[in-house]
Write a protein that holds these residues in place. Structure first.
Motif, PDB file in Angstrom:
ATOM      1  N   THR A 229       0.499  -1.187   0.200  1.00  0.00           N
ATOM      2  CA  THR A 229      -0.435  -0.095  -0.028  1.00  0.00           C
ATOM      3  C   THR A 229       0.768   1.366  -0.110  1.00  0.00           C
ATOM      4  OG1 THR A 229       0.254  -0.097   2.451  1.00  0.00           O
ATOM      5  CG2 THR A 229      -2.150  -1.110   1.240  1.00  0.00           C
ATOM      6  N   PRO A 230       0.464   2.668  -0.862  1.00  0.00           N
ATOM      7  CA  PRO A 230       1.247   3.315  -0.411  1.00  0.00           C
ATOM      8  C   PRO A 230       0.908   4.672   0.913  1.00  0.00           C
ATOM      9  CG  PRO A 230      -0.857   3.604  -1.341  1.00  0.00           C
ATOM     10  CD  PRO A 230      -0.386   2.834  -1.332  1.00  0.00           C
ATOM     11  N   SER A 231       2.706   4.471   1.520  1.00  0.00           N
ATOM     12  CA  SER A 231       2.599   5.688   2.261  1.00  0.00           C
ATOM     13  C   SER A 231       2.265   6.583   2.601  1.00  0.00           C
ATOM     14  CB  SER A 231       4.149   5.529   2.725  1.00  0.00           C
ATOM     15  OG  SER A 231       4.653   6.219   3.755  1.00  0.00           O
ATOM     16  N   THR A 232       1.570   6.731   3.964  1.00  0.00           N
ATOM     17  CA  THR A 232       0.910   7.732   4.048  1.00  0.00           C
ATOM     18  C   THR A 232       1.698   9.367   4.806  1.00  0.00           C
ATOM     19  OG1 THR A 232       0.551   7.550   6.707  1.00  0.00           O
ATOM     20  CG2 THR A 232      -1.533   6.473   5.566  1.00  0.00           C
ATOM     21  N   ASP A 233       2.778   8.526   4.922  1.00  0.00           N
ATOM     22  CA  ASP A 233       4.046   9.881   4.760  1.00  0.00           C
ATOM     23  C   ASP A 233       4.051  10.369   3.600  1.00  0.00           C
ATOM     24  OD1 ASP A 233       4.648   8.449   6.969  1.00  0.00           O
ATOM     25  OD2 ASP A 233       6.226   7.593   6.772  1.00  0.00           O
ATOM     26  N   LYS A 234       4.257   9.975   2.335  1.00  0.00           N
ATOM     27  CA  LYS A 234       4.591  10.619   1.500  1.00  0.00           C
ATOM     28  C   LYS A 234       3.276  11.727   1.600  1.00  0.00           C
ATOM     29  CE  LYS A 234       8.052   8.376  -1.149  1.00  0.00           C
ATOM     30  NZ  LYS A 234       9.071   8.875  -1.583  1.00  0.00           N
ATOM     31  N   VAL A 235       1.758  11.264   1.503  1.00  0.00           N
ATOM     32  CA  VAL A 235       0.784  12.170   1.517  1.00  0.00           C
ATOM     33  C   VAL A 235       0.802  13.081   2.414  1.00  0.00           C
ATOM     34  CG1 VAL A 235      -1.598  12.454   1.446  1.00  0.00           C
ATOM     35  CG2 VAL A 235      -0.977  11.056   1.061  1.00  0.00           C
ATOM     36  N   LEU A 236       1.475  12.802   3.378  1.00  0.00           N
ATOM     37  CA  LEU A 236       1.473  14.616   4.578  1.00  0.00           C
ATOM     38  C   LEU A 236       2.755  14.562   4.388  1.00  0.00           C
ATOM     39  CD1 LEU A 236       1.252  11.933   7.462  1.00  0.00           C
ATOM     40  CD2 LEU A 236      -0.467  13.366   6.757  1.00  0.00           C
ATOM     41  N   LEU A 237       4.226  14.167   3.943  1.00  0.00           N
ATOM     42  CA  LEU A 237       5.488  15.196   3.439  1.00  0.00           C
ATOM     43  C   LEU A 237       4.539  16.297   2.394  1.00  0.00           C
ATOM     44  CD1 LEU A 237       7.800  12.708   3.679  1.00  0.00           C
ATOM     45  CD2 LEU A 237       7.487  15.286   5.103  1.00  0.00           C
ATOM     46  N   ALA A 238       3.887  15.438   0.751  1.00  0.00           N
ATOM     47  CA  ALA A 238       3.630  16.857   0.369  1.00  0.00           C
ATOM     48  C   ALA A 238       2.665  17.805   0.517  1.00  0.00           C
ATOM     49  CB  ALA A 238       2.100  15.369  -0.880  1.00  0.00           C
ATOM     50  N   ILE A 239       1.484  17.359   1.624  1.00  0.00           N
ATOM     51  CA  ILE A 239       0.293  18.193   2.331  1.00  0.00           C
ATOM     52  C   ILE A 239       1.783  19.203   3.361  1.00  0.00           C
ATOM     53  CG2 ILE A 239      -0.816  18.841   4.092  1.00  0.00           C
ATOM     54  CD1 ILE A 239      -2.027  16.208   2.548  1.00  0.00           C
ATOM     55  N   LEU A 240       3.029  18.902   3.659  1.00  0.00           N
ATOM     56  CA  LEU A 240       3.955  19.910   4.834  1.00  0.00           C
ATOM     57  C   LEU A 240       4.629  20.478   3.348  1.00  0.00           C
ATOM     58  CD1 LEU A 240       4.013  20.420   7.206  1.00  0.00           C
ATOM     59  CD2 LEU A 240       5.908  18.947   7.753  1.00  0.00           C
ATOM     60  N   ALA A 241       4.981  19.768   2.628  1.00  0.00           N
ATOM     61  CA  ALA A 241       6.023  20.956   1.474  1.00  0.00           C
ATOM     62  C   ALA A 241       5.179  22.146   1.065  1.00  0.00           C
ATOM     63  CB  ALA A 241       6.411  19.952   0.429  1.00  0.00           C
ATOM     64  N   ILE A 242       3.768  21.894   0.547  1.00  0.00           N
ATOM     65  CA  ILE A 242       3.470  22.938   0.421  1.00  0.00           C
ATOM     66  C   ILE A 242       2.731  24.053   1.578  1.00  0.00           C
ATOM     67  CG2 ILE A 242       0.699  23.970  -0.338  1.00  0.00           C
ATOM     68  CD1 ILE A 242       0.166  21.041  -2.164  1.00  0.00           C
ATOM     69  N   LEU A 243       2.529  23.855   2.704  1.00  0.00           N
ATOM     70  CA  LEU A 243       2.281  24.980   3.756  1.00  0.00           C
ATOM     71  C   LEU A 243       3.986  25.180   3.807  1.00  0.00           C
ATOM     72  CD1 LEU A 243      -0.256  22.712   5.864  1.00  0.00           C
ATOM     73  CD2 LEU A 243      -0.034  24.675   4.725  1.00  0.00           C
ATOM     74  N   LEU A 244       5.079  24.359   4.801  1.00  0.00           N
ATOM     75  CA  LEU A 244       6.414  24.862   4.811  1.00  0.00           C
ATOM     76  C   LEU A 244       6.917  24.091   4.204  1.00  0.00           C
ATOM     77  CD1 LEU A 244       5.389  25.081   8.492  1.00  0.00           C
ATOM     78  CD2 LEU A 244       5.886  26.573   7.696  1.00  0.00           C
ATOM     79  N   PRO A 245       7.809  24.447   3.299  1.00  0.00           N
ATOM     80  CA  PRO A 245       8.543  23.528   2.177  1.00  0.00           C
ATOM     81  C   PRO A 245      10.314  23.628   2.907  1.00  0.00           C
ATOM     82  CG  PRO A 245       8.185  25.020   1.401  1.00  0.00           C
ATOM     83  CD  PRO A 245       7.863  25.821   2.207  1.00  0.00           C
ATOM     84  N   PRO A 246      10.537  24.453   3.497  1.00  0.00           N
ATOM     85  CA  PRO A 246      12.347  23.788   4.434  1.00  0.00           C
ATOM     86  C   PRO A 246      11.852  22.910   5.778  1.00  0.00           C
ATOM     87  CG  PRO A 246      11.876  25.968   3.705  1.00  0.00           C
ATOM     88  CD  PRO A 246      10.122  25.520   3.600  1.00  0.00           C
ATOM     89  N   LEU A 247      10.533  22.468   6.348  1.00  0.00           N
ATOM     90  CA  LEU A 247      10.157  21.489   7.343  1.00  0.00           C
ATOM     91  C   LEU A 247       9.918  20.065   6.878  1.00  0.00           C
ATOM     92  CD1 LEU A 247       9.471  20.978  10.235  1.00  0.00           C
ATOM     93  CD2 LEU A 247       7.473  21.817   9.518  1.00  0.00           C
TER      94      LEU A 247
END
Length: 139
Positions: free
Chosen positions: A85-103
């Protein structure tokens, strides 16, 4: 020909990892299979040539048995890869990349390396290049 070369390379890795596992003291076939499938081995020229010479020194029956083992391991690997199954980490990191890219880049990389500082610089210059860079890095 490509498939035979690939199977031979897998047999070499299996042969090397089995030899490594047996030298540590694990003797059961089940342990050797899991060690062979989970081991990460750095492959340099000396290791490959040594494993190839060990594989070539086996009898014909042993070679066929090793290749059969490799084929079953490859089938298991492909089945596990297909059902993963696809990792939920990727989805959360993608959302975070939109809000706070360096984090997002920092959490993905695990350290404040050059990629992180590039992300900080791009985000400070303009927000959109920072987001694009973070999404490329994370995904």
């Amino acid at each position: 020909m490509k498939r035979i070369t690939y199977l031979l390379a897998m047999a070499v890795v299996l042969n090397f990892s089995t030899a490594t596992a047996s030298s540590v003291g694990t003797t059961t076939t089940e342990t050797n299979k899991t060690t062979a499938s989970n081991a990460t081995i750095t492959m340099d020229d000396a290791v490959v040539t040594d494993a190839m010479s060990q594989f070539k020194s086996l009898s014909r029956v042993d070679r066929k048995a090793k290749l059969k083992e490799v084929k079953t391991l490859m089938k298991e690997y492909k089945a596990n890869k297909a059902s993963a199954t696809p990792s939920t980490d990727k989805v959360l990191l993608a959302i975070l990349a939109i809000l706070l890219p360096p984090l997002a880049v920092y959490l993905h990389e695990g350290t404040a390396n050059g990629t992180f500082w590039i992300s900080v610089l791009l985000t400070l210059l303009f927000w959109i290049p920072g987001v694009i860079f973070a999404l490329i890095t994370v995904l």
